[in-house]
Scaffold this active site. Structure first.
Site, PDB file in Angstrom:
ATOM      1  N   LYS A  20      56.385  93.338  86.291  1.00 45.00           N
ATOM      2  CA  LYS A  20      56.833  93.226  84.893  1.00 45.00           C
ATOM      3  C   LYS A  20      56.839  94.652  84.346  1.00 45.00           C
ATOM      4  CE  LYS A  20      55.964  90.223  80.863  1.00 45.00           C
ATOM      5  NZ  LYS A  20      57.236  89.497  80.885  1.00 45.00           N
ATOM      6  N   ILE A  21      57.922  95.346  84.574  1.00 42.79           N
ATOM      7  CA  ILE A  21      58.021  96.793  84.404  1.00 42.79           C
ATOM      8  C   ILE A  21      58.845  97.120  83.161  1.00 42.79           C
ATOM      9  CG2 ILE A  21      58.812  98.936  85.493  1.00 42.79           C
ATOM     10  CD1 ILE A  21      58.396  97.357  88.224  1.00 42.79           C
TER      11      ILE A  21
END
Length: 316
Positions: A167-168
């Site tokens: 989850k960048i």
């Protein structure tokens, strides 16, 4: 877009680099590396008021483990352990318990701080946890009646471009562009396809579909989708209830002729979709399977399903 997703958000304190500070003191320098290049990771976590009046965080450790995995994927060195980050979330809620008596949305975020600049720079990692009162992401009406979605012209990135297990932060520009496109066209949410034209996910949610034979389908983890914790929750609830779910690819026109579609995500919770690309989904109202999932989800997060009690971490 729902008003809840764009309203001003505020609380009394945040957790920043190991200590609680006043909300207005939660600042970083304009030369913060992540601000320029997007190198950071984050989570969205909800705490709910349970049926007995207590406050509990839903699947807290799973979220923190994914945060740490995301950081590992982008080689962002984390200065805090899983236990320390769990305690940071709980301590933040304890210190503001009166404010969050009815629930809260938590946002842990870790990012490369200031110092050197350039793509090859390696600076100290900054870590923060914020919490605020955030209602239904796609609106209370959307939860009740369903939303209008549109397939975006923007494609979900390839798995060698988009590190899908993480989850960048920077990767969400893709979602922002898709979301803005459909909202400006009068819809509530975007659905993105993968590069082969198969359904991937929404701009910030996973997607489930029920076809006319009653078969429940959701894109597999081999697709460019986030391994959503709410998605995993829904898979468990459905399978425990005796309903089979196929994790398979399918095309956008399969959505058009489906009986039900619903989105899953921490922010959106369980939100039915009543229309896709100006085509009514089923009867144009929330269907029985999505309604069952929604009811079970809210019972679970409120502590009313003993079989899923391990998913709750109580604040007190």
């Amino acid at each position: 877009m729902s008003s809840t997703s764009t309203s001003v958000l505020r609380a009394d304190q945040i957790w920043l680099d190991g200590k609680l500070v006043k909300w207005d003191e939660g600042q970083v320098h304009v030369m913060t590396h992540a601000l320029h290049y997007g190198l950071g990771v984050f989570e969205g976590i909800r705490a709910y008021k349970t049926h007995d009046g207590r406050l509990a965080v839903f699947r807290l450790r799973e979220h923190i483990r994914r945060l740490l995995d995301s950081a590992h994927i982008i080689m962002l060195k984390m200065p805090y352990s899983e236990d320390e980050l769990v305690e940071a979330c709980l301590d933040l809620l304890r210190k503001q318990k009166a404010q969050f008596a009815n629930g809260a949305y938590l946002r842990p975020v870790a990012f490369m701080g200031d110092g050197a600049m350039g793509l090859g720079a390696v600076n100290p990692t900054r870590v923060a946890v914020t919490a605020w009162d955030w209602g239904a992401y796609l609106g209370d009406k959307g939860i009740r009646e369903g939303i209008r979605a549109k397939v975006s012209s923007f494609t979900r990135m390839h798995v060698n471009v988009n590190m899908v297990r993480g989850k960048i932060s920077g990767q969400y520009v893709n979602s922002i562009l898709a979301k803005r496109e459909v909202v400006l066209a009068g819809y509530d949410e975007a659905i993105l396809l993968d590069i082969s034209g198969f359904v991937a996910e929404a701009s910030g949610e996973n997607l489930f579909m029920v076809n006319k034979k009653g078969i429940i389908k959701t894109p597999p983890l081999s697709s460019p989708i986030l391994d959503g914790i709410t998605r995993d929750t829904v898979l468990k609830i459905l399978r425990d209830s005796g309903r089979a779910v196929e994790e398979v690819t399918f095309t956008r026109d399969a959505l058009y002729i489906s009986n039900e579609i619903f989105f899953t995500g921490t922010a959106a919770e369980i939100t039915p979709v009543r229309e896709v690309d100006d085509r009514a989904v089923g009867t144009g109202k929330p269907g029985p399977i999505g309604t069952f999932v929604q009811e079970m989800y809210f019972r679970t997060v409120r502590g009313q399903e003993p079989r899923y009690a391990e998913w709750l971490t109580y604040v007190d």
